[in-house]
Design a protein around this motif. Sequence first.
Motif, short mmCIF file in Angstrom:
data_model
loop_
_atom_site.label_atom_id
_atom_site.label_comp_id
_atom_site.label_asym_id
_atom_site.label_seq_id
_atom_site.Cartn_x
_atom_site.Cartn_y
_atom_site.Cartn_z
N UNK A 11 0.83 -1.21 0.00
CA UNK A 11 0.00 0.00 0.00
C UNK A 11 0.86 1.25 0.00
N UNK A 12 1.89 1.20 0.81
CA UNK A 12 2.78 2.35 0.92
C UNK A 12 3.45 2.64 -0.42
N UNK A 13 3.95 1.59 -1.04
CA UNK A 13 4.64 1.76 -2.32
C UNK A 13 3.70 2.31 -3.39
N UNK A 14 2.44 1.84 -3.35
CA UNK A 14 1.50 2.33 -4.34
C UNK A 14 1.30 3.83 -4.15
N UNK A 15 1.18 4.20 -2.88
CA UNK A 15 0.97 5.60 -2.54
C UNK A 15 2.16 6.45 -2.99
N UNK A 16 3.37 5.93 -2.78
CA UNK A 16 4.58 6.70 -3.06
C UNK A 16 5.03 6.58 -4.51
N UNK A 17 4.35 5.78 -5.27
CA UNK A 17 4.77 5.59 -6.66
C UNK A 17 6.04 4.76 -6.78
N UNK A 18 6.30 3.93 -5.79
CA UNK A 18 7.51 3.10 -5.84
C UNK A 18 7.22 1.69 -6.35
N UNK A 19 5.93 1.36 -6.49
CA UNK A 19 5.59 0.03 -6.99
C UNK A 19 6.18 -0.17 -8.37
N UNK A 20 6.73 -1.36 -8.56
CA UNK A 20 7.23 -1.73 -9.88
C UNK A 20 8.30 -0.77 -10.40
N UNK A 21 9.10 -0.23 -9.48
CA UNK A 21 10.23 0.59 -9.92
C UNK A 21 11.52 -0.04 -9.39
N UNK A 22 12.62 0.21 -10.10
CA UNK A 22 13.92 -0.29 -9.63
C UNK A 22 14.27 0.30 -8.28
N UNK A 23 14.05 1.62 -8.16
CA UNK A 23 14.39 2.29 -6.91
C UNK A 23 13.63 1.66 -5.74
N UNK A 24 12.35 1.40 -5.96
CA UNK A 24 11.54 0.81 -4.90
C UNK A 24 12.10 -0.53 -4.45
N UNK A 25 12.46 -1.37 -5.40
CA UNK A 25 12.97 -2.69 -5.03
C UNK A 25 14.35 -2.59 -4.37
#
Lengths: 365, 313
Positions: free
Chosen positions: B165-179
Amino acid sequence: MAEIVIRNLRKEFGAFTAVQGSSFTIADGEFFMLLGPSGCGKTTTLRMIAGLELPTSGEILIDGEDVSQRPASQRDIAMVFQMFALYPHMTVRRNISYPLVSQGLPRAQVQAKVAEVARILGISDILDKSVGGLSGGDRQRVALGRAIVRNPKAFMMDEPLGALDAEFREHMAEELRALHDRMRATTVYVTHDQLEAMQMGDKIVVMNHGVVEQFGTPQQIYDHPASLFVADFIGSPAMNFLAFHGAVQAGETEVDLGGVRLALPEVQEAASPRDLVLGVRPEHVTLSDSAPYRGRILASEYLGTTQIITLDCPHGRVKARAPSGQGVRSGETVGLSFRAETLALFDAASGRALRTAANRGVHHG
Amino acid sequence: MSAHSVTEPTRLSKSIAAVLVAVYALITLLPLLWIISTGFKSGPDSISYPPKVVFAPSLEGYVNLFTTRTRIGAEQFAALPPPETWYDRIVRQSGTVIAGQSRFGERFLNSVIIGFGSTFLSIFLGTLAAYAFSRFRVPLKDDLLFFILSTRMMPPIAVAIPIYLMYRELGLSDTHLGMILLYTAVNISLAVWLLKGFIDEIPREYEEAALIDGYTRFQAFRKVVLPQAATGIASTAIFCLIFAWNEYAFAVLLTSGNAQTAPPFIPTIIGVGGQDWPAVAAGATLFLLPVMIFTILLRKHLLRGITFGAVRK
Ligand SMILES: Nc1ncnc2c1ncn2[C@@H]1O[C@H](COP(=O)(O)OP(=O)(O)OP(=O)(O)O)[C@@H](O)[C@H]1O
Ligand SMILES: [Mg+2]
């Protein structure tokens, strides 16, 4: 080179006080010994001078400049650590040149200086070895090389001979002293070995439990200990102590020990009746049948040219240093005479030496 | 023979030990060998029963791994010009033609970026933190260290939903940076603890000597502490990389189109007409290589590192 002045230097680690208000002066070019038993705060004092530890309070002046709150890298001091702390991932050459590299010296100059230092210390042939496989003596020399290569204001040495075996120590001590005599660099040297301190030092500070007990030349400290602690710590065997109860007046030149009057240097301060201690070095005790102060011989220890005779006296055990030719039989009762001008008088409760004509001018801590 | 035996091992005991080690190695390596060999089998060979130990090697699996293929009608097939390349030829043998590139290369690259990126970041931050914990008086040091470790006391996947949920909110889902951030967060506690142990063992005198020799604290750290912590850094890096490289659950949950790594991708390789085992095995084989190479490169350090400094001098 530099003069180092220490004023009321104090260091606390939490609730524990490792150094409590030391003051002393290290003259330019002096070989200065910090002497004391384990845990007395020698290393802490040295580290504060070097800048590896910041004092809780007090001042450290190097060449008149207060550096007490400056980091080590800005004090221009070199240090030889007890375990040498040579950089293990570098060769001997890189170890020695490392302090110069930090100053941004040109390569050619660095190489020339390293070569010169290596020549002085006799380690030119091991310059390209890694420091891992070196013998204790060579490590010691490399550590010295790293210290002297950049002409610092002063050298700090923390028991630099502690890691060497006894035989080699003596040799290295001589080498160190010779090196100092040649370079005349202000050196602060930490040791718990009183013999080493006496042999090598121009001046000695004796510390105990974080307190400076005495500060002076080896001879002053040996001849006129400022406290019972110093008297006991310096000399082997240590000074003899005869404990008695009594009072002294200023101007008196005798004390009464169980009815026997013993001469001593003129006392210059009065002491109301209290526990006192008369101190005498073993070499100032002579056995003579006629002397009124008596003791029974317990044992003798043969040391070659001299022997140490242990006697049981009314005020405590006494060791006397006598020529080894002198025949003694244990169990025999003999008279003891003491060389009056060498005697010291201490207050048993405070441990402090009373002022006499002999120890005037001696520095207490 | 006890571990503390002081006698030299005899020749017999040495050969027994060698045989035991060889047998053990064979048992542990067998699945690996099976995967590697399956990667070089043809489709029918890979599922034949009894399994084939001796087979005609084929690169079909590797070709299939990197391509997508279609089956076309028999007339069309016959009308095709002769195959131009060796891989065209291999594909034709199974009656299909290459339709395009598969996404394996992309996924593999994602794994490399995310795996090595997070390892680098974990080691970078971990070394600095471990040094600070080791050398400075940090307020509440023990509590902080415990707190850091406590993030490992539950399976990381237990917090998958909040992170999702947090990642979706922050736009980090499915990004290299997020992982990279996620794997770093998981790895850093391990990194700090391992590295602190290694740095604790480096005597302070070395840095102090450097400080006195005129270097700043940071220079002393870089020039004196880091080289000596190399062993610890190398072994910690291997642990971090292995985790990030093999991580599956978060990768399935948080990545799909853009930043998907190889682990969730490989099992989805489906050939024309069923699971394409040689291609899956080929993918697994290639996937093994980077960690293997990294480990071999750092092996010298690792062997010393996993004794945790017991014999360090
Ligand atoms: N960083 C520190 N934190 C807490 N206590 C310390 C610290 N450094 C030293 N001490 C304490 O201060 C006292 C003096 O230590 P120091 O190392 O100066 O003694 P030393 O005279 O050099 O002894 P030694 O001959 O054993 O080396 C010791 O009791 C020691 O435990
Ligand atoms: Mg010490």
